[in-house]
Write a protein that holds these residues in place. Sequence first.
Motif, PDB file in Angstrom:
ATOM      1  N   ALA A  57       6.784   9.616   0.295  1.00  0.00           N
ATOM      2  CA  ALA A  57       5.932   8.483  -0.042  1.00  0.00           C
ATOM      3  C   ALA A  57       6.669   7.194   0.289  1.00  0.00           C
ATOM      4  O   ALA A  57       7.872   7.078   0.086  1.00  0.00           O
ATOM      5  N   ARG A 112       4.567  13.619  13.319  1.00  0.00           N
ATOM      6  CA  ARG A 112       4.550  12.320  12.648  1.00  0.00           C
ATOM      7  C   ARG A 112       5.955  11.785  12.398  1.00  0.00           C
ATOM      8  O   ARG A 112       6.121  10.619  12.057  1.00  0.00           O
ATOM      9  N   TYR A 127       1.674   5.038   0.948  1.00  0.00           N
ATOM     10  CA  TYR A 127       1.349   6.076   1.925  1.00  0.00           C
ATOM     11  C   TYR A 127       2.064   7.348   1.514  1.00  0.00           C
ATOM     12  O   TYR A 127       3.229   7.307   1.133  1.00  0.00           O
ATOM     13  N   ARG A 128       1.362   8.466   1.614  1.00  0.00           N
ATOM     14  CA  ARG A 128       1.956   9.760   1.296  1.00  0.00           C
ATOM     15  C   ARG A 128       1.853  10.669   2.512  1.00  0.00           C
ATOM     16  O   ARG A 128       0.774  10.843   3.057  1.00  0.00           O
ATOM     17  N   LEU A 129       2.969  11.252   2.909  1.00  0.00           N
ATOM     18  CA  LEU A 129       2.994  12.225   3.988  1.00  0.00           C
ATOM     19  C   LEU A 129       3.176  13.598   3.376  1.00  0.00           C
ATOM     20  O   LEU A 129       4.182  13.862   2.717  1.00  0.00           O
ATOM     21  N   SER A 131       5.955   2.790   0.119  1.00  0.00           N
ATOM     22  CA  SER A 131       5.133   1.640  -0.226  1.00  0.00           C
ATOM     23  C   SER A 131       5.413   0.565   0.810  1.00  0.00           C
ATOM     24  O   SER A 131       6.520   0.044   0.902  1.00  0.00           O
ATOM     25  N   LEU A 171       2.815   6.763   9.656  1.00  0.00           N
ATOM     26  CA  LEU A 171       2.085   6.831   8.396  1.00  0.00           C
ATOM     27  C   LEU A 171       0.718   7.505   8.514  1.00  0.00           C
ATOM     28  O   LEU A 171       0.173   7.965   7.533  1.00  0.00           O
ATOM     29  N   ASP A 172       0.171   7.540   9.708  1.00  0.00           N
ATOM     30  CA  ASP A 172      -1.057   8.296   9.948  1.00  0.00           C
ATOM     31  C   ASP A 172      -1.027   8.786  11.389  1.00  0.00           C
ATOM     32  O   ASP A 172      -0.158   8.412  12.156  1.00  0.00           O
ATOM     33  N   MET A 210       0.840  -1.159   0.000  1.00  0.00           N
ATOM     34  CA  MET A 210       0.000   0.000   0.000  1.00  0.00           C
ATOM     35  C   MET A 210       0.895   1.235   0.000  1.00  0.00           C
ATOM     36  O   MET A 210       1.895   1.288   0.703  1.00  0.00           O
TER      37      MET A 210
END
Length: 121
Positions: A118, A68, A3-5, A120, A82-83, A1
């Motif tokens: 980003a 974060r 993920y973009r920060l 993965s 990641l979140d 998946m």
Amino acid sequence: MMYRLIPKGAEQPDAEAWSETGDVTLDGYFYDHLCASDGKVVGVRYWLDAEIDLDTHPVYKEFATDERLKFNQGGGYVDILLDEEQAASFKAGELVVETVQDFGGESAIQAGGPFGIAFSV
């Protein structure tokens, strides 16, 4: 998946609008997983080049005060959440590092302004 920060306060908050840039790299080697107590991957520990200057790096300077990310220049890594759901556990040091030495899948991203990150996972 993927993920973009996105840096907080970025003009383009929609993560899907951001794309990989070849102009800048994250200056690291590989990453391990940061896991919550239930085993869910909630972040990465990204191992950095020892010569990196976090204060002037075009990507990391955008996240200097972002909760974060937790930089450990002496240890040679940055922990990246990641979140924000696990922020309290992250701050309390309750996340577990799972060594996976994942090479690749990380990049600097941009949407016309500052750089983002980003991964993965």
